[in-house]
Design an enzyme around this catalytic site. Sequence first.
Site, PDB file in Angstrom:
ATOM      1  N   LEU A   1       0.828  -1.214   0.000  1.00 53.17           N
ATOM      2  CA  LEU A   1       0.000   0.000   0.000  1.00 53.17           C
ATOM      3  C   LEU A   1       0.857   1.257   0.000  1.00 53.17           C
ATOM      4  CD1 LEU A   1      -2.714  -1.122   2.567  1.00 53.17           C
ATOM      5  CD2 LEU A   1      -2.998  -0.834   0.108  1.00 53.17           C
TER       6      LEU A   1
ATOM      7  N   HIS B   1       5.108   2.962   1.189  1.00 52.30           N
ATOM      8  CA  HIS B   1       6.299   2.955   2.046  1.00 52.30           C
ATOM      9  C   HIS B   1       6.313   4.273   2.799  1.00 52.30           C
ATOM     10  CE1 HIS B   1       7.954  -0.399  -0.224  1.00 52.30           C
ATOM     11  NE2 HIS B   1       7.561   0.236  -1.308  1.00 52.30           N
ATOM     12  N   GLY B   2       6.627   4.201   4.050  1.00 53.29           N
ATOM     13  CA  GLY B   2       6.765   5.432   4.834  1.00 53.29           C
ATOM     14  C   GLY B   2       8.193   5.605   5.269  1.00 53.29           C
TER      15      GLY B   2
ATOM     16  N   THR C   1       6.896  -0.368   5.790  1.00 55.38           N
ATOM     17  CA  THR C   1       6.089  -0.602   4.588  1.00 55.38           C
ATOM     18  C   THR C   1       4.728  -1.130   5.025  1.00 55.38           C
ATOM     19  OG1 THR C   1       8.091  -1.149   3.396  1.00 55.38           O
ATOM     20  CG2 THR C   1       6.053  -1.890   2.409  1.00 55.38           C
ATOM     21  N   VAL C   2       3.698  -0.646   4.334  1.00 55.56           N
ATOM     22  CA  VAL C   2       2.348  -1.100   4.672  1.00 55.56           C
ATOM     23  C   VAL C   2       1.831  -2.007   3.542  1.00 55.56           C
ATOM     24  CG1 VAL C   2       0.004  -0.382   5.266  1.00 55.56           C
ATOM     25  CG2 VAL C   2       1.937   1.040   5.956  1.00 55.56           C
TER      26      VAL C   2
ATOM     27  N   LYS D   1       1.474  -3.075   8.829  1.00 57.36           N
ATOM     28  CA  LYS D   1       2.649  -2.212   8.726  1.00 57.36           C
ATOM     29  C   LYS D   1       3.840  -2.974   9.279  1.00 57.36           C
ATOM     30  CE  LYS D   1       4.186   2.449   9.518  1.00 57.36           C
ATOM     31  NZ  LYS D   1       3.729   3.793   9.647  1.00 57.36           N
TER      32      LYS D   1
ATOM     33  N   ASP E   1       2.227  12.401  15.102  1.00 60.25           N
ATOM     34  CA  ASP E   1       2.546  12.317  13.675  1.00 60.25           C
ATOM     35  C   ASP E   1       1.310  12.654  12.833  1.00 60.25           C
ATOM     36  OD1 ASP E   1       4.223  11.945  11.561  1.00 60.25           O
ATOM     37  OD2 ASP E   1       4.182   9.755  11.603  1.00 60.25           O
TER      38      ASP E   1
END
EC number: 2.7.12.2
Length: 389
Positions: A172, A174-175, A179-180, A195, A283
């Site tokens: 879904l 990458h943060g 990764t989700v 996640k 956040d």
Amino acid sequence: MLWLAFGPFHTMENQVLVIRIKIPNRGAVDWTVNSGPQLLFRDVLDVIGQVLPEATTTAFEYEDEDGDRITVRSDEEMKAMLSYYYSTVMEQQVNGQLIEPLQIFPRACKPPGERNIHGLKVNTRAGPSQHSSPAVSDALPSNSLKKSSAELKKILANGQMNEQDIRYRDTLGHGNGGTVYKAYHVPSGKTLAVKVILLDITLELQKQIMSELEILYKCDSSYIIGFYGAFFVENRISICTEFMDGGSLDVYRKIPEHVLGRIAVAVVKGLTYLWSLKILHRDVKPSNMLVNTRGQVKLCDFGVSTQLVNSIAKTYVGTNAYMAPERISGEQYGIHSDVWSLGISFMELALGRFPYPQIQKNQGSLMPLQLLQCIVDEHAKTAKRKAGT
Ligand code: ATP
Ligand code: MG
């Protein structure tokens, strides 16, 4: 039960306070307190315990002027409730109205093994079930480091989720920290968002994170992403949450005002709920506001586990463009810092671009320090202008 008398309200000190304890399906019981302002949280729980001996009450709620329920579970929150109540009493007095008692709604603690907020059974005691994993607080004896690896695996799992039952489908996104994935949970048939974050931390810290994540089972708000469980496998933690088929707001660019207004209400309600649990989000940004085709808006990725937040910050550079100046400067921060990030996020969603033109956000969420400095400087200039210096 009939509420009969209410004493004169001259000063805060000599007030007689009537607390109406609401009992589900059974009406209410009124309790007259002679020294309202001195009342402690524990005193209220004791009286609730007498009224409802069969339930274990750990907190109670009251309603604010919008009818939203606010939880009280400490003396500090009691004070906030009383000062809110006394302000409504003053208003009623000024308007010559009958003074209403303070209504509270006891919240019973559900027995272990029944905490089930998202349709999945969560076992909090070690049991023979194949899929059950005991919660950390119940399962951690002092010599737990000597446990077998199978037992440790159980301890490091929170809820019913484990790697074997999950089939990963699409990525879904990458943060900054992980990764989700969209995934399928075989036993329940549910679609999840998982996640996965790589964290090179000690076993002790892993256990601490799992125990801090426990509070997520108690989060029960339609404005907060549903939590199904989390587990560590080797050096990575997988956090399983509700899948939101509309994704996050960062991809929607400019959002029309009438839609954004509705979104803002949901986001503020979600944040107020977290703050009532003494959780700072830490956040707030469009990519952490998720939507689905049922028209719901939910917050995700909030800092419920201090240890997880610290571990991610140590592993990955933890500054982003939505952070309040006091956070960037490394000062103490609180609810107002979440509110700053909320403001920046909504400015961006309304304008269709990031509100600080000097900052190019497209290199991901990591910001060069010089650029962050302009947020701090800009804020200082505005503050000075306001002060007239
Ligand atoms: P950061 O790591 O700084 O929080 P981020 O929010 O962009 O940045 P992730 O939290 O890793 O990164 O999320 C990556 C993407 O996955 C998000 O932008 C969002 O679109 C998607 N996503 C995250 N959680 C869910 C979910 N529960 N349902 C659907 N999509 C999700
Ligand atoms: Mg995120």
